[in-house]
Design a protein around this motif. Structure first.
Motif: not given
Length: 126
Positions: A29-54
């Motif tokens: 899972p990931s979360r995409l947030t759009r702020f009032a000024n139209d900027c984006l924020e992305v949060q990867l909601q799973a552990n990535c530490r020492e993993r191969d991320v695609f």
């Protein structure tokens, strides 16, 4: 097989789900947030530490928005100490801008690639 995490951008989540189905892994899972000024924020909601991320994100319209989202996902994965990050880019919108055919123009294909794959010395700055 090494432990992997697969994330999808908003450009084509059905493609990412299909890829995960073929790999036999869950889409992280990931979360995409759009702020009032139209900027984006992305949060990867799973552990990535020492993993191969695609990261799966074709650059389809709106190209610039999907590109920024992908760059934010890459930054989040690197900041979360992913062992390796791999971008799955089925459509590279800047591919035709790969050479300088007139004076005073940018080479967009190279610039976008450099944004995604910075020089190796950047890895030492983490």
């Amino acid at each position: 097989m090494r432990d992997i995490a697969v994330f999808s951008g908003s450009a084509h989540p059905a493609l990412a789900e299909e890829i995960c189905r073929h790999l036999g892994v869950d889409l992280s899972p990931s979360r995409l947030t759009r702020f009032a000024n139209d900027c984006l924020e992305v949060q990867l909601q799973a552990n990535c530490r020492e993993r191969d991320v695609f990261l799966i994100q074709p650059l389809v319209p709106p190209v610039q928005e999907h590109l920024v989202e992908l760059l934010l996902m890459l930054d989040a994965a690197r900041g979360a100490s992913a062992a390796r990050t791999t971008v799955v880019l089925p459509h590279y919108a800047y591919a035709r801008s790969d050479k300088k055919d007139a004076p005073r123009i940018s080479i967009g294909g190279r610039l976008v690639a450099d944004l995604m794959w910075p020089p190796a010395h950047h890895a030492f700055w983490r």
